[in-house]
Write a protein that holds these residues in place. Structure first.
Motif, short mmCIF file in Angstrom:
data_model
loop_
_atom_site.label_atom_id
_atom_site.label_comp_id
_atom_site.label_asym_id
_atom_site.label_seq_id
_atom_site.Cartn_x
_atom_site.Cartn_y
_atom_site.Cartn_z
N LEU A 1 -41.63 33.40 -12.51
CA LEU A 1 -40.84 32.82 -13.42
C LEU A 1 -41.22 33.29 -14.96
CD1 LEU A 1 -38.74 30.66 -13.25
CD2 LEU A 1 -40.51 29.44 -14.20
N TRP A 2 -42.64 33.50 -15.42
CA TRP A 2 -43.14 34.80 -16.58
C TRP A 2 -41.90 35.61 -16.34
CZ3 TRP A 2 -43.84 32.76 -21.23
CH2 TRP A 2 -44.57 31.39 -21.11
N PHE B 1 -38.08 35.87 -17.13
CA PHE B 1 -38.04 35.75 -18.23
C PHE B 1 -38.05 36.18 -19.21
CE2 PHE B 1 -37.98 30.48 -17.08
CZ PHE B 1 -37.03 30.34 -17.75
N LEU B 2 -39.45 37.22 -19.08
CA LEU B 2 -39.26 38.96 -19.69
C LEU B 2 -38.58 39.57 -19.56
CD1 LEU B 2 -43.38 39.71 -19.33
CD2 LEU B 2 -41.48 38.89 -21.47
N TRP C 1 -35.03 39.03 -18.64
CA TRP C 1 -33.85 37.98 -18.90
C TRP C 1 -33.66 37.67 -20.40
CZ3 TRP C 1 -29.49 39.56 -16.61
CH2 TRP C 1 -29.36 39.56 -15.32
N VAL C 2 -34.83 37.43 -21.88
CA VAL C 2 -34.65 36.82 -22.35
C VAL C 2 -36.32 37.40 -23.12
CG1 VAL C 2 -34.70 34.83 -23.96
CG2 VAL C 2 -33.72 34.96 -21.75
N PRO C 3 -36.33 39.10 -23.19
CA PRO C 3 -38.33 39.17 -23.09
C PRO C 3 -38.20 39.26 -24.74
CG PRO C 3 -36.10 40.97 -23.15
CD PRO C 3 -35.04 39.39 -22.99
N LEU D 1 -37.86 36.56 -27.03
CA LEU D 1 -38.48 35.09 -26.82
C LEU D 1 -39.64 34.60 -25.82
CD1 LEU D 1 -37.54 32.43 -28.87
CD2 LEU D 1 -35.74 31.67 -26.42
N THR D 2 -39.41 35.21 -24.80
CA THR D 2 -40.18 35.14 -23.99
C THR D 2 -41.83 35.15 -24.09
OG1 THR D 2 -38.83 35.17 -22.05
CG2 THR D 2 -41.03 35.47 -21.65
N ALA D 3 -41.81 36.82 -24.77
CA ALA D 3 -42.98 37.49 -24.92
C ALA D 3 -43.18 36.70 -26.20
CB ALA D 3 -42.69 38.51 -25.52
N VAL E 1 -42.93 33.12 -26.82
CA VAL E 1 -43.29 31.66 -26.40
C VAL E 1 -45.08 32.23 -25.48
CG1 VAL E 1 -43.17 30.29 -24.24
CG2 VAL E 1 -41.61 30.61 -26.39
N TYR E 2 -45.15 33.35 -24.66
CA TYR E 2 -45.85 33.64 -24.14
C TYR E 2 -47.41 33.37 -25.14
CZ TYR E 2 -49.20 35.05 -20.52
OH TYR E 2 -50.25 35.80 -19.66
#
Length: 125
Positions: free
Chosen positions: A44-45, A48-49, A51-53, A55-57, A59-60
């Motif tokens: 899942l991570w 998301f990385l 498709w939405v790199p 923002l996901t980075a 948030v992570y």
């Protein structure tokens, strides 16, 4: 004059892109290094990385930054210990040799009894 600003702007974007790539690779390596995450959460991570790199980075790093640092420090400590044990194996010095050298230094008066005790404790650790 606008030519110099184009160069500066290009350098800024190159710097930002390289910094982003470093963060991205750090996050990906931490995802696979974490043994507490199951396979579905890792997938899942990664999805998301992809498709939405950005923002996901972000948030992570906010959500898991502290544990990410702890895992990195633990990995560094394991690597340091492995390097030290490899050097000891290659050098061929044993614990008894190190204590004997420290005892010789104590007998010659080069070190004190407290320093000898510290060297002995370090050799036995």
């Amino acid at each position: 004059m606008s030519n110099i600003w184009d160069v500066i702007w290009t350098f800024f974007w190159i710097f930002a892109f390289v910094a982003y790539l470093m963060i991205l690779f750090s996050v990906i390596s931490d995802i696979f290094r974490d043994h507490k995450l199951n396979g579905w959460l890792k997938a899942l991570w990664i999805i998301f990385l992809v498709w939405v790199p950005f923002l996901t980075a972000l948030v992570y790093l906010i959500a898991r930054g502290r544990s990410m640092a702890e895992r990195a420090a633990a990995a560094q400590q394991r690597a340091q210990h492995a390097a030290e044990s490899y050097i000891k194996d290659v050098a061929g010095t044993s614990t008894a040799d190190e204590i004997a050298k420290a005892k010789a230094l104590l007998d010659s008066g080069a070190i004190s009894a407290d320093e000898f005790a510290a060297l002995k404790a370090k050799a036995l650790a």
